[in-house]
Design a protein around this motif. Sequence first.
Motif, PDB file in Angstrom:
ATOM      1  N   LYS A  84      -3.279  80.676  95.112  1.00  0.00           N
ATOM      2  CA  LYS A  84      -4.373  80.300  94.198  1.00  0.00           C
ATOM      3  C   LYS A  84      -4.197  80.959  92.831  1.00  0.00           C
ATOM      4  N   LEU A  85      -3.765  82.199  92.831  1.00  0.00           N
ATOM      5  CA  LEU A  85      -3.532  82.911  91.570  1.00  0.00           C
ATOM      6  C   LEU A  85      -2.348  82.330  90.812  1.00  0.00           C
ATOM      7  N   ILE A  86      -1.336  81.897  91.542  1.00  0.00           N
ATOM      8  CA  ILE A  86      -0.185  81.249  90.894  1.00  0.00           C
ATOM      9  C   ILE A  86      -0.621  79.928  90.250  1.00  0.00           C
ATOM     10  N   GLU A  87      -1.469  79.180  90.937  1.00  0.00           N
ATOM     11  CA  GLU A  87      -2.005  77.934  90.367  1.00  0.00           C
ATOM     12  C   GLU A  87      -2.852  78.227  89.130  1.00  0.00           C
ATOM     13  N   LYS A  88      -3.600  79.323  89.169  1.00  0.00           N
ATOM     14  CA  LYS A  88      -4.383  79.719  87.999  1.00  0.00           C
ATOM     15  C   LYS A  88      -3.470  80.050  86.830  1.00  0.00           C
ATOM     16  N   LEU A  89      -2.365  80.719  87.120  1.00  0.00           N
ATOM     17  CA  LEU A  89      -1.399  81.060  86.081  1.00  0.00           C
ATOM     18  C   LEU A  89      -0.813  79.798  85.447  1.00  0.00           C
ATOM     19  N   LYS A  90      -0.554  78.796  86.282  1.00  0.00           N
ATOM     20  CA  LYS A  90      -0.052  77.510  85.768  1.00  0.00           C
ATOM     21  C   LYS A  90      -1.084  76.847  84.851  1.00  0.00           C
ATOM     22  N   ARG A  91      -2.343  76.960  85.257  1.00  0.00           N
ATOM     23  CA  ARG A  91      -3.414  76.376  84.433  1.00  0.00           C
ATOM     24  C   ARG A  91      -3.524  77.088  83.087  1.00  0.00           C
ATOM     25  N   LEU A  92      -3.401  78.402  83.110  1.00  0.00           N
ATOM     26  CA  LEU A  92      -3.453  79.169  81.866  1.00  0.00           C
ATOM     27  C   LEU A  92      -2.292  78.814  80.943  1.00  0.00           C
ATOM     28  N   GLU A  93      -1.132  78.585  81.534  1.00  0.00           N
ATOM     29  CA  GLU A  93       0.021  78.168  80.728  1.00  0.00           C
ATOM     30  C   GLU A  93      -0.220  76.791  80.104  1.00  0.00           C
ATOM     31  N   LYS A  94      -0.832  75.894  80.858  1.00  0.00           N
ATOM     32  CA  LYS A  94      -1.144  74.565  80.339  1.00  0.00           C
ATOM     33  C   LYS A  94      -2.135  74.654  79.180  1.00  0.00           C
ATOM     34  N   GLU A  95      -3.161  75.477  79.330  1.00  0.00           N
ATOM     35  CA  GLU A  95      -4.146  75.654  78.259  1.00  0.00           C
ATOM     36  C   GLU A  95      -3.497  76.260  77.015  1.00  0.00           C
TER      37      GLU A  95
END
Length: 228
Positions: A84-95
């Motif tokens: 879940k944290l890795i997915e959050k990191l991906k989202r932050l990179e997208k933003e």
Amino acid sequence: MLSRLSLRATFSLVMGTLLLGFLLFGWLTFSKLNQLSVEGPLFRQIVLGKDLIADILPPPAYVIESQLTVYQILDTENNDDQQKLIEKLKRLEKEFNEREKFWQQQHLSKELTAAISNELFPSGQEYFKEINRSLLINIKSGNPENIKNQLLNIQQLYEKHRLAVDKVVQLASSENSQTEALGKNTIKNAHFWLWLILLASIGFSLLVAFAASQVILRQLGGDPQYVS
């Protein structure tokens, strides 16, 4: 009612109404201009709202939340939580990438544009690239030594990005101060010219109305109400 007034009184009423209209127009213009001006109540309310949001939410163009997420990933032993944290990191990179596209379309000063395009976003992209290329792979492989080395590299990239952030903040703050000073000066000049135009218009209109009344009275041989 008006038929009972003398011609002179009628002209005085017209001039008084004209004067009142000009004064009301001037008061409304200046009151709204002050309300919407730099450091006016609406301006301060908008700035406070933006400052509040900036104080609460992590900035998407600054990877500080991503850095925290990296440490959370390393500190988490549960695979589901880690994913879940890795997915959050991906989202932050997208933003982060979305904000880069946004700022590329904005018209900023050359210095600020250069700092954003050549330092802020490239350093952030380098940061995320190192995470995706090395750290996440080593986390999955479970190699502690490699993870430790990659974490040091990422920390260095974060510090580099932080320096770029500080530079952009300094440039933006300086330009904001200059823009605010320019806005105050523009409002000040606008006040001067509005007052000048208002007073000149009032004076000229009253002068023309008075001169016209005198011409009419002379042509009539005096006020008809008193002429036998």
